[in-house]
Design a protein around this motif. Structure first.
Motif, PDB file in Angstrom:
ATOM      1  N   ASP A   1     -15.905 -26.071  25.797  1.00  0.00           N
ATOM      2  CA  ASP A   1     -15.856 -25.232  25.144  1.00  0.00           C
ATOM      3  C   ASP A   1     -16.227 -25.593  24.074  1.00  0.00           C
TER       4      ASP A   1
ATOM      5  N   CYS B   1     -17.608 -28.313  19.672  1.00  0.00           N
ATOM      6  CA  CYS B   1     -16.946 -27.275  20.623  1.00  0.00           C
ATOM      7  C   CYS B   1     -17.562 -29.095  21.544  1.00  0.00           C
TER       8      CYS B   1
ATOM      9  N   ARG C   1      -9.538 -23.355  20.718  1.00  0.00           N
ATOM     10  CA  ARG C   1     -10.582 -23.513  21.552  1.00  0.00           C
ATOM     11  C   ARG C   1     -10.530 -22.869  23.183  1.00  0.00           C
ATOM     12  N   ARG C   2     -11.543 -22.489  22.721  1.00  0.00           N
ATOM     13  CA  ARG C   2     -11.869 -21.162  24.025  1.00  0.00           C
ATOM     14  C   ARG C   2     -12.689 -22.341  25.185  1.00  0.00           C
ATOM     15  N   PRO C   3     -12.522 -21.637  26.297  1.00  0.00           N
ATOM     16  CA  PRO C   3     -13.533 -22.257  27.570  1.00  0.00           C
ATOM     17  C   PRO C   3     -14.621 -21.383  28.054  1.00  0.00           C
TER      18      PRO C   3
ATOM     19  N   ASP D   1     -17.127 -18.409  20.881  1.00  0.00           N
ATOM     20  CA  ASP D   1     -17.541 -18.973  21.986  1.00  0.00           C
ATOM     21  C   ASP D   1     -18.685 -19.133  22.469  1.00  0.00           C
TER      22      ASP D   1
END
Length: 205
Positions: free
Chosen positions: A119, A125, A95-97, A23
């Motif tokens: 993200d 990103c 994919r992480r917010p 992240d």
């Protein structure tokens, strides 16, 4: 409470920054027992880190690629010997917010702008902001806490958003021995200590 207070014995500690590749968050840590295989990292926020990280030892301009292999109280053991899977078309990365303000500039172009990272994954990103079409394909992304720009390449743009493939500035393989990194650190500290201090007498002269 700082990282040194968490450890107590500060004689053999090295300061470092950790960037979480999942992240793009950045964390200051203290490093214990650094060797060619890995080390322990100490922070009262260690539980925020996920599995794969980049470790920037104080005085180094590269990241050491590492994997967290064990957790303890306010500490984690990391290994430099873990193999990392390369993303493929069949196996997409998670994919992480996120919500980070980043400064993006062209690598060979004078344009610079602030935008948001909305993200992230280990290899890329998504940026959001106005005028992203002004950015050239080859860029550098600077994120809060990591004083080391991350090279990247814009692979798509649409509706004030852009997808970026990141090239994390890892030490190349074979990576330099950690003994060399520690020697650099000792030399930097000796330079700081060696600066002569101005003597002031009781009369202010």
């Amino acid at each position: 409470m700082n990282n040194l207070a968490v450890v107590g014995d500060t004689e053999n500690l090295v300061s470092a920054l950790v960037v979480d590749l999942a992240d793009m968050s950045c964390l200051e840590v203290a490093v214990l027992d650094l060797n060619d295989n890995g080390c322990w990292i100490v922070s009262n926020k260690i539980n925020l880190l996920k599995e794969q990280i980049g470790l920037r030892i104080e005085g180094s301009d590269k990241l050491l690629r590492a994997n967290i292999v064990a957790y303890g109280d306010s500490a984690a053991e990391i290994s430099f010997k873990v193999e990392f899977d390369e993303p493929t078309e069949k196996r997409r990365e998670i994919r992480r917010p996120v919500w980070l303000t980043a400064v993006v500039c062209g690598r060979t172009h004078p344009v610079t702008m602030k935008c948001r990272v909305v993200d992230a994954s280990k290899s890329g990103c998504r940026l959001e902001g106005t005028d992203l079409d002004r950015l050239p394909p080859e860029i550098e992304v600077s994120i809060p806490g990591l004083n080391l720009p991350i090279p990247g390449k814009i692979v798509w743009r649409k509706d004030n958003q852009a997808g970026v493939q990141l090239a994390w500035p890892f030490e190349p393989d074979p990576k330099p021995s950690t003994d060399i990194l520690l020697q650099k650190l000792v030399e930097e500290r000796q330079k700081k200590v060696a600066k002569p201090k101005k003597k002031v007498s009781a009369f202010g002269r």
